[in-house]
Structure formats: C-alpha cells, structure tokens
Design an enzyme around this catalytic site. Sequence first.
Site, PDB file in Angstrom:
ATOM      1  CG  ASP A 268      -2.169   0.829   0.988  1.00 27.20           C
ATOM      2  OD1 ASP A 268      -3.187   0.617   1.660  1.00 27.20           O
ATOM      3  OD2 ASP A 268      -2.119   1.712   0.097  1.00 27.20           O
TER       4      ASP A 268
HETATM    5  C1  GLC Z   1      -4.379   4.206  -0.252  1.00 25.54           C
HETATM    6  C2  GLC Z   1      -5.274   3.069   0.204  1.00 25.54           C
HETATM    7  C3  GLC Z   1      -5.401   1.958  -0.817  1.00 25.54           C
HETATM    8  C4  GLC Z   1      -5.341   2.551  -2.211  1.00 25.54           C
HETATM    9  C5  GLC Z   1      -3.923   3.086  -2.410  1.00 25.54           C
HETATM   10  C6  GLC Z   1      -3.749   3.767  -3.770  1.00 25.54           C
HETATM   11  O1  GLC Z   1      -3.601   4.671   0.822  1.00 25.54           O
HETATM   12  O2  GLC Z   1      -4.954   2.463   1.451  1.00 25.54           O
HETATM   13  O3  GLC Z   1      -6.652   1.290  -0.566  1.00 25.54           O
HETATM   14  O4  GLC Z   1      -5.629   1.573  -3.184  1.00 25.54           O
HETATM   15  O5  GLC Z   1      -3.535   3.972  -1.364  1.00 25.54           O
HETATM   16  O6  GLC Z   1      -4.522   4.928  -3.822  1.00 25.54           O
END
Ligand code: GLC
Length: 712
Positions: A268
């Site tokens: 993430d």
């Molecule tokens: C965010 C979220 C994740 C998302 C990613 C890209 O922090 O936790 O669910 O897909 O970053 O935006």
Amino acid sequence: MTEQQIKQRAREILEKMTLEEKIGQVSQFPYRDMTVEEMQAFIREKKPGSLILCNSPLGGQVEQQEVNLDEINLLQKAAMESCGIPLVCGRDVIHGHHVAFPVPLTMTASWDFDLIRESYDAIREEAINDGVKWTFTPMLDMCREPRWGRIVEGTGEDPYLGECFAKAAVKGFQTENPADERAMFACAKHYIGYGASEGGRDYNHTEISEYSLQNYYLPAFRAAVDSGVATVMSAFNDINGIPASGNKKTLTDILRGQLGFEGFVVSDWGAVEQMADFAGFAEDHRDAVRIALSAGVDLDMANGLYSDHIPSLLESGELTEEQLDTAVLHLLETKLRHGLFDHPYIERRAYDSEKHLQLAQTLAEKSIVLLKNENNVLPLSKDAKICVSGEMATATTDLVGTWALDYDKSLSHSVLQVLRDKVGAYTVRAEAAYKHSLREDPDAYVVVLGDTLGVTGEATALADIRISEKQLSVVRMLKRTGKPIIGVFCFARPMVFGEEEYLFDAILYAGHGGSRAAQAIAAVLFGEAEPEGRLPFTLMYHQGQLPLYYNSLPGSRQINEYYHDVNPMHANYSDCHGSPLYPFGYGLAYTTFDYSAVSCDVTEKTVADMENGETFRFAVTVKNIGARVGVAVPQLYVWDMVGSRIRPLRVLRNFRKLSLLPGEQQTVQFEVGKKDLGFYLEDGTFIVEKGDFKIFVGENCQTENKIEIMLT
Ligand code: GLC
C-alpha cells in the site's frame, strides 16, 4: 499460454534484463506534476514496471487528476522502446468510473453477486477505455468495527459474502479471459487484517489469532486467489507486532504456500517506509526495503523506495539478486498471464453509458434495506402529498460515496429533486412543520438523513457513530405533526439509532448508492422497485455494545443475547441488553413470507462420507403470503456445536434470492458438504469433525427455523 510457457517466457526475459532494468521493474512511480514528455523521459531513465495514476496517498478523499488514454499509450510507448517490458498502470476504480455504482458495503446489501459482477464488468468497460489497466479493487477486509471509516469500502462482517464479492469483482474486472486486451488486473486488498484496526482507528495495531486469520480474515482472499486475481496489496497494519508489509509468514508462506497465489504483491502507499518512520520495525527506509522485499512485497507503491535502496542492499549482500529475480519474475509472469506483452496499448472503444446508468440504479435499488414499515406506510401512492425534509434531502454527490475518483458529477440528483419531479413533493422548514401540517395536511414526511462525503473512507474513523442530534432534531419536530415519518438513511457505515428508532414509522437503509442513488430511493419509496436488500452487517442498539456481530463464539456461560439465549443472572450489561437493533441478514419486503420447517434427506453421515464429497440436502418451502410481489432471501447458517475449537453460533454458508408473486411458493434446496461443516486449524489444515450440528434456514441470522444433523 500455459502456466509452464508463462514461466519459461518470463525466465527468458529476465535473463536478458540488466540489473538496472530489474530494479526498475519492481519500482512504481506516480504519474503527476509532469508533462507527458517529462514522464516519457523519466520512464526511459528509470524503466519502472508500473505507474500509479494518483497524485496523492489519500486518493479517496482528495481530487485526483484525470486519466487520459492517449497520454498513457504514449507513456507505454516510452517503456516498450526503452526496455521492451510493458508498464502496468493502476488507479482506484473502487465502485465506478464515470458512472458511480453504490459503494461496496452498500452494494453487498443487495446479496446479488451476479449483478455485482455485471456491474464491475460495466465499470471495467469505462475504466479500460481511459487507459486504466489495473484497479486496486476488491477490498476484502472483514470488519466488525463500524467506527472504522473504511468499513464502507469492504463487504461487512461476514466471510461468505466476502468470498462471493471477491469472485464477482475479480471476474468482473478480469473477465473470463484475463489475457483479453479489454480485461483489467484486479487487486485483492488489504492483505491482511486491516479491518481489525484497534478501536476503528485507521492504520492501527491489530491483534489476530491464527485461528481467526484462517477462518475469518483469509476466506475472501482465498476466493480471490481461486478466481485468479492478478495482484494482492499488502496492508498498513501490523498483525500481532509484525507489519503486514514485512510479514513473510502471511505474504509468502500463507499467500503463496497455502493459498497458491501466483501474481504479484504491491505494497500500500507508504506501507514500506512507515515500517521505519512510525512502526519501529525497520532502522530506516533502506532497512524497510530489505524487510519488505524479503517478506514478499514485489512492488513498492508510488515511492520509488525500491529504486533508491535495492542497489546498495545488493552490494552489501543484505539482499541477493535471486531475491530480486523472484520479485521481477512475479511481475513478468503476471504481465504475461494477463496479456500485457501481447496488448501493451489500449484502444478507445464505445460503451453504452445509459445502460451503465440503469445498471447502477438497479443495483442501488436492490441494495436498499427496508428495516421498518409500521402500518404498511410504504410503498407510497403516487397521488400522496409528500413533504421532504432532512439534512441530506438536497444532497447530490454526497450520495455517491467515497473513493469515486472519476465520476461524472452531473449525473447525480437529490432525493428532493427526484420526488419533486415525480410526485410534486415539496419541502418545509422543520420548525414550521407543525403549523404547515395543520394547514396543508400532508400524507407523510420523507426525512433524508445520512453522512456527507469525507466522513467515510480512509482516515475517517468516528468515535461517535450515533446519528447526530442535529439531524434527529428535525425528526423530533416533524414527529409532533402526528404524520407518518419515513426515514431514508443515506449512511454508508452501520450507524447507531436504537434509542431513536421509535421516531420513524418506516426506515430505508439506502447507504451511498452512487450516481442514481436518489432515483433508486424514489423507486423503492413508491414501490416501482421492491425492497430486497439484506444487512451485510449488524446494526447495534447502543454503541457501547461494540463489538457486536452475528458470527460470534458462545461464551463460557449462557450469554448470547444476539440469539436471545441468556441467563438473566449473566446478562451482557446491567445498563443495556446485548441484542442488536437489527441483525445480520435482516431486511423486510412490502409483502410477507412463510417458511416451512427445514427438511433434510438424511440427518446422520460419517466424517468419511464428507471427506468423500457427500453432502446433506436441505429443503425449505418459502411462500409469499402477502398481496404484493416480493423478494425473499432464505439464508442457511451452520452451527458446529462441539469441536476441537469453539465454533461460531452461526456461520452463513448459502442463500438464495426468490422473487415470488402473491400466493406463490418455491422450495429451495441447499447442499451442505465438507466445506460448510469444517474449519481451518491454525496451520491452515482444513478439518471436519464428528458431532452435532444445527442447520438454520430463515430470513436472517436470528431465525430459529432449524434442524439438527450429526457426523459420526
Ligand atoms: C491508499 C489506500 C489503498 C489505495 C492506495 C492507492 O492509501 O490504502 O486502498 O488503493 O492507497 O490509492
């Protein structure tokens, strides 16, 4: 290509790659604040394996730049020319693209996974057309914690619904032929246990036993892997003190060893660096990279940390080139498996936007849960005199919900607007309602309550999940008129209103229904669409009951007020009962149904029979005994009453949706086999044990319509 051919081809590509190209392949960068030309030059220099089409980590809360197919094809051209390996570009296409569908928790309330799959197929048509090849969906975080804002991005508190959703979303995005040029890469996230964040506070610690990991948090991910999900995203949270993005046991031993995952793992956004910055699990970013890559994170999201630190980790021998190759092969194999080498470029193709809008409205209609309908005040008649009130009566885009990056705002309408156009509904200030009512004598008040954008989704935990007194004060004023009060709850998360429920004669739980939320609400209010939603979560009576969920284990004494099985001496609380306001699986129709007793072909089999694939066959006849057509949702729950581990009092294992005309009846058959009666031990072994089981079939988890079976 066969799996063997894919692996062979990937190996051939790997062997021709320079070290710089390998490091680039496991690095991802955001496409933002740069012209196409600048980004093309960047790609030629860094040779990244992926771009993220987001300009900030909180993509669900802040405006994101638009995606542009022509630009993305130009960036792909730069990649193909520089190293011959196609980029994969990702974006959060969570519940829609130009047409917004209901947020995942709302759409799960439809319990219509064929329609959900059809909806994600429509969403795919729109997103691929803008150059988005990879979506960070489905979010499969089991959650019993309504204070956590991200509960709305998932499927609620039940693993079986999570499994159904996982299959529907993965197949919708990846199609039956994942190598098709119009297919996308799906991403099962956030692996794993993010929904258990303590206190509902985002990014917080999670304490998860091996038993719960195997039986509660893993099943939806197992279903995604079995459906061929291309990617998995590692979560922010730690699990019992080991961050999910630095956890070899979950990321490699379980995800690949036990579940058989073949794709690639992306972290993430910031999940790698925060192991050093905040979690105290790594010395510094360089150390965090060593830990993450060694644990099984193949691609670091957005930050280029892998690009920055892998070279020196290789030089020092803290990482081996073999470890790097493993990650590169996961990327190459996934891109080969999903046709990206064959079709690196995307062409624009027309799609039927009107059809998508209608689909979004149908799904929103089916996701509405009728909680209460005193004196059958609903459905309203078209010539009724309706007064509309409430904080969300004029809301439009607030009804769309969080994580809607590319939706067309012009498609959204307010409930007031739609009801005014439909039946000449009007509005009145709540303070003036009493006198107005004496003068104008309306038939009913429709009060639209809900939460606005920005209080659900990432980093939006709430300590107080009661409906605010500000919103309720309007209802109290309208209540003085003595007219029927119809509550339309546009809350995406499960809210608490146990002590205020009496104020309403009828309640529709409409969630955040997307671009056609208002039209869906109107259709159900007037009976053009039957309410057929069922709760995918528990609605508590009091927030002090947290956590309160349907698939709970029996305590050491007779304390289960969820199932009205409690010794008054041991009542859950001395100042409140322990029952929900509305249980998991609950939902009414505009008609009523009668359920026959549960019958079963045999009531005794052996464990060996189950191991050999034999099943118990249950049958229940459901009859519409009302005057209107309606949709019944018979649900089958299992209780394994005695085992080597204590098992939950109810586990949902199947359901049907039956549309029945007045007087019509249908007999539904359910097969129950090994997968329904067994459970996972801490090491991932699946077992079925002898003993007594109760099988319940009814309208929600609290049904007492049951039959007992035995395994010997
Ligand atoms: C965010 C979220 C994740 C998302 C990613 C890209 O922090 O936790 O669910 O897909 O970053 O935006």
